[in-house]
Design a protein around this motif. Structure first.
Motif, PDB file in Angstrom:
ATOM      1  N   ALA A  61       0.839  -1.205   0.000  1.00  0.00           N
ATOM      2  CA  ALA A  61       0.000   0.000   0.000  1.00  0.00           C
ATOM      3  C   ALA A  61       0.871   1.251   0.000  1.00  0.00           C
ATOM      4  O   ALA A  61       0.595   2.220  -0.729  1.00  0.00           O
ATOM      5  N   ALA A  62       1.950   1.213   0.791  1.00  0.00           N
ATOM      6  CA  ALA A  62       2.864   2.364   0.820  1.00  0.00           C
ATOM      7  C   ALA A  62       3.565   2.521  -0.524  1.00  0.00           C
ATOM      8  O   ALA A  62       3.714   3.634  -1.029  1.00  0.00           O
ATOM      9  N   ALA A  63       3.981   1.393  -1.105  1.00  0.00           N
ATOM     10  CA  ALA A  63       4.687   1.453  -2.390  1.00  0.00           C
ATOM     11  C   ALA A  63       3.800   2.024  -3.492  1.00  0.00           C
ATOM     12  O   ALA A  63       4.293   2.673  -4.420  1.00  0.00           O
ATOM     13  N   PHE A  64       2.485   1.790  -3.397  1.00  0.00           N
ATOM     14  CA  PHE A  64       1.565   2.315  -4.409  1.00  0.00           C
ATOM     15  C   PHE A  64       1.065   3.715  -4.051  1.00  0.00           C
ATOM     16  O   PHE A  64       0.115   4.216  -4.653  1.00  0.00           O
ATOM     17  N   GLY A  65       1.684   4.309  -3.032  1.00  0.00           N
ATOM     18  CA  GLY A  65       1.382   5.706  -2.713  1.00  0.00           C
ATOM     19  C   GLY A  65       0.057   5.931  -2.026  1.00  0.00           C
ATOM     20  O   GLY A  65      -0.495   7.029  -2.084  1.00  0.00           O
ATOM     21  N   ARG A  66      -0.465   4.916  -1.350  1.00  0.00           N
ATOM     22  CA  ARG A  66      -1.733   5.101  -0.642  1.00  0.00           C
ATOM     23  C   ARG A  66      -1.491   5.985   0.582  1.00  0.00           C
ATOM     24  O   ARG A  66      -0.365   6.025   1.113  1.00  0.00           O
ATOM     25  N   GLU A 138     -14.916   3.489   0.928  1.00  0.00           N
ATOM     26  CA  GLU A 138     -15.280   2.247   0.252  1.00  0.00           C
ATOM     27  C   GLU A 138     -14.451   2.060  -1.024  1.00  0.00           C
ATOM     28  O   GLU A 138     -14.015   0.954  -1.345  1.00  0.00           O
ATOM     29  N   ARG A 139     -14.229   3.157  -1.714  1.00  0.00           N
ATOM     30  CA  ARG A 139     -13.410   3.094  -2.925  1.00  0.00           C
ATOM     31  C   ARG A 139     -11.978   2.690  -2.563  1.00  0.00           C
ATOM     32  O   ARG A 139     -11.377   1.850  -3.221  1.00  0.00           O
ATOM     33  N   GLU A 140     -11.461   3.287  -1.500  1.00  0.00           N
ATOM     34  CA  GLU A 140     -10.109   2.931  -1.055  1.00  0.00           C
ATOM     35  C   GLU A 140     -10.075   1.475  -0.600  1.00  0.00           C
ATOM     36  O   GLU A 140      -9.082   0.776  -0.794  1.00  0.00           O
ATOM     37  N   ALA A 141     -11.191   1.023  -0.009  1.00  0.00           N
ATOM     38  CA  ALA A 141     -11.243  -0.370   0.453  1.00  0.00           C
ATOM     39  C   ALA A 141     -11.101  -1.341  -0.725  1.00  0.00           C
ATOM     40  O   ALA A 141     -10.490  -2.408  -0.585  1.00  0.00           O
ATOM     41  N   VAL A 142     -11.646  -0.968  -1.873  1.00  0.00           N
ATOM     42  CA  VAL A 142     -11.505  -1.833  -3.055  1.00  0.00           C
ATOM     43  C   VAL A 142     -10.031  -1.891  -3.479  1.00  0.00           C
ATOM     44  O   VAL A 142      -9.493  -2.964  -3.785  1.00  0.00           O
ATOM     45  N   VAL A 143      -9.378  -0.717  -3.462  1.00  0.00           N
ATOM     46  CA  VAL A 143      -7.947  -0.695  -3.794  1.00  0.00           C
ATOM     47  C   VAL A 143      -7.189  -1.618  -2.827  1.00  0.00           C
ATOM     48  O   VAL A 143      -6.335  -2.416  -3.238  1.00  0.00           O
ATOM     49  N   LEU A 146      -7.545  -5.233  -3.511  1.00  0.00           N
ATOM     50  CA  LEU A 146      -6.687  -5.634  -4.625  1.00  0.00           C
ATOM     51  C   LEU A 146      -5.233  -5.768  -4.166  1.00  0.00           C
ATOM     52  O   LEU A 146      -4.512  -6.674  -4.588  1.00  0.00           O
ATOM     53  N   VAL A 147      -4.820  -4.860  -3.281  1.00  0.00           N
ATOM     54  CA  VAL A 147      -3.471  -4.946  -2.711  1.00  0.00           C
ATOM     55  C   VAL A 147      -3.327  -6.257  -1.928  1.00  0.00           C
ATOM     56  O   VAL A 147      -2.325  -6.958  -2.039  1.00  0.00           O
ATOM     57  N   ASN A 148      -4.363  -6.592  -1.168  1.00  0.00           N
ATOM     58  CA  ASN A 148      -4.349  -7.842  -0.405  1.00  0.00           C
ATOM     59  C   ASN A 148      -4.235  -9.050  -1.338  1.00  0.00           C
ATOM     60  O   ASN A 148      -3.468  -9.984  -1.100  1.00  0.00           O
ATOM     61  N   THR A 149      -4.999  -9.014  -2.426  1.00  0.00           N
ATOM     62  CA  THR A 149      -4.944 -10.101  -3.411  1.00  0.00           C
ATOM     63  C   THR A 149      -3.534 -10.238  -3.977  1.00  0.00           C
ATOM     64  O   THR A 149      -3.020 -11.356  -4.134  1.00  0.00           O
ATOM     65  N   LEU A 150      -2.913  -9.105  -4.251  1.00  0.00           N
ATOM     66  CA  LEU A 150      -1.551  -9.138  -4.794  1.00  0.00           C
ATOM     67  C   LEU A 150      -0.581  -9.766  -3.794  1.00  0.00           C
ATOM     68  O   LEU A 150       0.232 -10.621  -4.147  1.00  0.00           O
ATOM     69  N   GLY A 188      -2.407   2.475 -11.693  1.00  0.00           N
ATOM     70  CA  GLY A 188      -1.820   1.736 -12.805  1.00  0.00           C
ATOM     71  C   GLY A 188      -0.715   0.799 -12.361  1.00  0.00           C
ATOM     72  O   GLY A 188      -0.574  -0.309 -12.891  1.00  0.00           O
ATOM     73  N   ALA A 189       0.092   1.245 -11.382  1.00  0.00           N
ATOM     74  CA  ALA A 189       1.204   0.400 -10.920  1.00  0.00           C
ATOM     75  C   ALA A 189       0.666  -0.881 -10.281  1.00  0.00           C
ATOM     76  O   ALA A 189       1.270  -1.956 -10.420  1.00  0.00           O
ATOM     77  N   LEU A 190      -0.467  -0.770  -9.597  1.00  0.00           N
ATOM     78  CA  LEU A 190      -1.083  -1.959  -8.991  1.00  0.00           C
ATOM     79  C   LEU A 190      -1.598  -2.895 -10.080  1.00  0.00           C
ATOM     80  O   LEU A 190      -1.422  -4.119  -9.994  1.00  0.00           O
ATOM     81  N   ALA A 191      -2.198  -2.330 -11.106  1.00  0.00           N
ATOM     82  CA  ALA A 191      -2.683  -3.149 -12.227  1.00  0.00           C
ATOM     83  C   ALA A 191      -1.525  -3.901 -12.881  1.00  0.00           C
ATOM     84  O   ALA A 191      -1.637  -5.098 -13.189  1.00  0.00           O
TER      85      ALA A 191
END
Lengths: 251, 255
Positions: A61-66, A138-143, A146-150, A188-191
């Motif tokens: 999450a930190a690496a993706f700038g959250r 909620e939108r951040e929760a979706v991100v 996805l981070v958790n899935t990764l 995009g980096a997460l994708a």
């Protein structure tokens, strides 16, 4: 493939290198202290301590700038479903109060939004359809889902458990959908990282002998042999489970 | 054992260790030995952490990873995953050290060869002897030489990621011993480990000023709903130590 921290030491090194301010590092430390205490002895299906998974997701999450609240939330993202809050944690409000006291209202709200978000094969297509209508947390929760899935795919972790086939099928079925969600959420980096991770999982194989024999599809608790669960602790845990029934389990 | 170049990072989780061992083409039987060692380690160290807050399992995996990086045999890599079992492992018996029952538990999990290393790790003099070993390696039996490799890997792992800057005084002991252990690594034929220890020491001594996150953690992170078993707590009380031998029995698993 992207690397991420797996210990608190690596996470602090990452955040220091990214010039995080001391006040934010202190918040991360406080969240780690709490998370470490609550999930002590819990292991993921691939056999690694759940705490290392929490650190891994916070690192990503930190690496993706959250924002810092999201990183804190990821360090605790499984505590409401797998944490041992003891006797006083028999009710959800008491648990939330304790977490809020340690990490602050905003980070706890993000964590709660993450916990409530229903995230499985049935809900993901509908979620994609209404991404634009989702509110902030909620939108951040979706991100963060996805981070958790990764993180679960890092180092082929998802293949070192007895439910590896099911996890691989889920990626076959909905991998593209999750990549699309990350792009539409503007990460995009997460994708790109999900694309790489899913590709590696599809191509890899793990000997069945190495699939964690003690781990089923769910997290498990390994009791320290010199300790016993107290009766009040057991009652509190059962009561909370009953009251919180129906809520999504941590993936 | 060859002295391949030491990678910049080491495994900290079991899946990272599997990845590393597979990349280095360890045989499946070796991987299974590592799997069994880790399975026992999860039981013995389930809630243990270092004073830096890092989980003890991550330290064990890191130590095994360092040895795998220099091409150690699987028996030694598996032993690394249990290297502190007799000193710090929770066998549920309230004791400390390598009792017969404890040795049986370890032997059943990883075999005679690895258990021999684990035992020798606990019994080979170290605290007052580590500075002299490099002068008398030729006089030592092969098992002891391998255990000294394990000691070097153990110390290096403690130094990784600035661990001593977050830990207590015990972590500082590793910093104090580092120069002598670096010399020992060289004598053992692992110049790359000497370089790595030196590199970590430079990082530690030039670490950023304190940021407020430096506080030592407790060694055991007991889940809140748990308490020490009554009989053990009693046996550990003054005047009741005679009860301990009654508790020395093989750990039978996890409930």
């Amino acid at each position: 493939m992207l690397a991420c921290a797996q210990t608190n030491l690596q996470l602090f090194a990452q955040l220091r290198a990214a010039a995080w301010p001391a006040a934010d590092l202190a918040r991360i430390r406080a969240a780690y202290d709490l998370g470490g205490h609550l999930v002590s002895g819990v292991f993921t299906p691939c056999g690694k301590p759940l705490l290392e998974h929490l650190v891994g997701t916070a690192s990503l999450a930190a690496a993706f700038g959250r924002p810092v609240e999201a990183v804190v939330a990821m360090l605790l993202h499984a505590v409401y479903t797998h944490g041992d809050f003891g006797v006083r944690g028999w009710s959800t409000p008491s648990r939330r109060t304790e977490v809020r006291r340690v990490v602050g209202r905003e980070a706890e709200s993000q964590l709660w939004a993450y916990t409530l978000l229903r995230w499985n094969g049935d809900t993901r297509p509908a979620l994609r359809g209404r991404l634009d209508a989702l509110g902030g947390p909620e939108r951040e929760a979706v991100v963060l889902r996805l981070v958790n899935t990764l993180e679960l795919q890092m180092d082929l972790g998802g293949l070192y458990c007895t439910s590896a086939d099911g996890r691989r099928r889920a990626i076959e079925r909905q991998g593209e959908l999750m990549i699309d969600m990350a792009e539409r959420l503007g990460v995009g980096a997460l994708a790109a990282a999900l694309t790489d991770a899913f590709r590696e999982v599809r191509a890899a194989s793990v000997p069945t002998e190495l699939q964690n024999p003690a781990g089923g599809p769910r997290h498990r608790f390994v009791r320290p042999l010199s300790y016993r669960r107290t009766v009040p602790g057991l009652v509190a845990a059962r009561l909370h489970r009953f009251l919180a029934r129906g809520r999504d389990a941590h993936d | 054992m060859t002295d391949a170049a030491v990678a910049a990072t080491y495994a900290q989780t079991i899946v990272q260790l599997y990845r590393q061992l597979r990349a280095r083409e360890y045989a499946l039987a070796d991987l299974c030995r590592v799997r069994d060692a880790y399975a026992l380690a999860t039981v013995l160290f389930t809630t243990r952490q270092q004073s830096s807050g890092k989980s003890f399992l991550a330290h064990l995996v890191g130590t095994a990873s360092i040895l795998a990086n220099v091409g150690a045999p699987a028996e030694l890599v598996a032993a690394a995953l249990l290297h502190n079992a007799y000193r710090n492992g929770d066998f549920g018996d309230g004791g400390r050290g390598p009792s017969g029952a404890r040795r049986t538990v370890v032997r059943r999990a990883v075999g005679e060869g690895s258990e021999r290393y684990v035992l020798r790790f606990a019994t080979l003099p170290w605290r007052h002897a580590f500075a002299d070993y490099h002068t008398r390696l030729a006089d030592l039996p092969p098992v002891d030489v391998d255990v000294l490799r394990l000691r070097v890997a153990d110390l290096l792992e403690h130094l990784l990621d600035l661990g001593p800057t977050l830990g207590d005084e015990q972590e500082q002991h590793f910093v104090e011993r580092a120069p002598a252990v670096a010399t020992l690594a060289l004598a053992l034929g692992h110049a790359s480990l000497t370089d790595e220890i030196t590199r970590q020491m430079v990082a530690i001594t030039s670490a950023p000023v304190r940021t407020g996150i430096e506080r030592a953690y407790p060694r055991i992170c007991t889940p809140r709903s748990f308490r020490r078993r009554r009989l053990l707590a009693l046996a550990e009380a003054p005047g009741f130590h005679w009860l301990l031998p009654w508790l020395q029995r093989p750990a039978t698993g996890n409930g």
